[in-house]
Design a protein around this motif. Structure first.
Motif, PDB file in Angstrom:
ATOM      1  N   ARG A 148       0.890  -1.290  -0.056  1.00 55.27           N
ATOM      2  CA  ARG A 148       0.065  -0.026   0.053  1.00 55.27           C
ATOM      3  C   ARG A 148       0.890   1.218   0.064  1.00 55.27           C
ATOM      4  N   ILE A 149       2.167   1.070   0.598  1.00 55.36           N
ATOM      5  CA  ILE A 149       2.811   2.409   0.756  1.00 55.36           C
ATOM      6  C   ILE A 149       4.227   1.883   0.132  1.00 55.36           C
ATOM      7  N   VAL A 150       5.067   2.826  -0.503  1.00 56.48           N
ATOM      8  CA  VAL A 150       6.551   2.516  -0.899  1.00 56.48           C
ATOM      9  C   VAL A 150       7.235   3.920  -0.433  1.00 56.48           C
ATOM     10  N   LEU A 151       8.519   3.798  -0.186  1.00 58.03           N
ATOM     11  CA  LEU A 151       9.474   4.602  -0.027  1.00 58.03           C
ATOM     12  C   LEU A 151      10.473   4.581  -0.851  1.00 58.03           C
ATOM     13  N   GLU A 152      10.824   5.321  -1.879  1.00 59.07           N
ATOM     14  CA  GLU A 152      11.898   5.317  -3.000  1.00 59.07           C
ATOM     15  C   GLU A 152      13.029   6.328  -2.658  1.00 59.07           C
ATOM     16  N   PRO A 153      14.169   5.845  -2.119  1.00 60.33           N
ATOM     17  CA  PRO A 153      15.278   6.720  -1.825  1.00 60.33           C
ATOM     18  C   PRO A 153      16.131   6.886  -3.046  1.00 60.33           C
TER      19      PRO A 153
END
Length: 284
Positions: free
Chosen positions: A27-32
């Motif tokens: 449901r959520i992603v974090l893209e560094p």
């Protein structure tokens, strides 16, 4: 099952991946921010990339019901290139943006003096903006690199609970757990962790302050590794609450320290229509 992948490079992935991830519970992603596979030769190329992480990629994710946040930084590999030094001057205007919930990836690649200096400078920016930090540990000599990373976090005065030390393995997890920092594990074919090793580490060290990610990017990788680890945990005797802790509550707790997670707002692609970045304008 609800999943927050706390480290994935969706810029390198297809819309089919977003669709499959949504079906799998992501449901959520974090893209560094990271190295794109070949050297960038000017600050402007970073600005275009950062603008994409704040505009185009959240729009693309929203079409499939996935929330997209990012972390912004000059990554360790490109910290050694003097042509990239000016990126540090433009970072503050990006760190002020609501979609940026951390500073990262920072840390070490080859453990050079240049990497050390830029690592420390960006930790200072994280303190100034009140953001947590995603720390990349090097692929070579990981034990030394992890120990050195922890030393820098301590010496720069960053509270340990605001640092996520990523790409850990069996050799490095204990020192990070003892430090009070968050522990990140990338489950990635061939070169990093796999599902069975990850479950064994969770049995030994528990679920507190642990984040598990796919780190999926342009290499041989799998954006469904989070789901596969969750299933391996259930098969290995963990319960649904343990899975929810690792794949939902822990990443929310860590990145929530930014004060910028907005889970109560509806997620629709329409909300990104007309976005200045969509129109090709520079983030101001």
């Amino acid at each position: 099952m609800r999943i927050f992948d706390p480290h994935i490079h969706m810029t390198s992935r297809t819309t089919d991946d977003y669709e499959r991830m949504r079906q799998a519970g992501v449901r959520i992603v974090l893209e560094p921010a990271f190295w794109l596979g070949q050297p960038r030769t000017s600050v402007g190329s970073f600005e275009d990339y950062f603008d994409s992480l704040l505009g185009w990629e959240p729009y693309r994710a929203a079409q499939f019901g996935v929330r997209h946040y990012c972390a912004i930084a000059l990554n360790p590999k490109e910290a050694n290139d003097p042509r990239c030094r000016g990126v540090l001057d433009v970072l503050p205007r990006y760190l002020a943006k609501d979609g940026v919930v951390a500073v990262g990836e920072v840390g070490y690649d080859s453990m050079t003096e240049e990497e050390d200096e830029i690592f420390r400078l960006q930790l200072g920016m994280a303190r100034a903006w009140g953001l947590p930090v995603l720390v990349h540990t090097p692929h070579r000599d990981k034990l030394t690199g992890t120990r050195r990373s922890l030393d820098v976090v301590r010496s720069e005065g960053l509270p340990p609970e605001r640092a996520l030390i990523d790409h850990l393995n069996e050799l490095t997890v204990a020192m990070v757990k003892e430090s009070g920092c968050w522990m990140g594990f990338s489950v990635y074919p061939d070169t990093k962790m796999d599902e069975s090793r990850m479950v064994a580490i969770l049995r030994m060290y528990g679920t507190e302050r642990v984040l598990v990610n796919s780190a999926a990017d342009w290499g041989r990788s799998d954006p469904l590794k989070t789901r596969k680890v969750a299933e391996a945990m259930l098969a290995g005797g963990f319960d649904e609450d343990d899975v929810d802790t690792v794949f939902w509550r822990n990443p929310l707790s860590f990145y929530g320290q930014s004060g910028r997670l907005r889970l109560d707002e509806p997620i629709t692609a329409d909300s990104f229509e007309g976005n200045s970045v969509q129109r090709g304008e520079r983030v101001a």
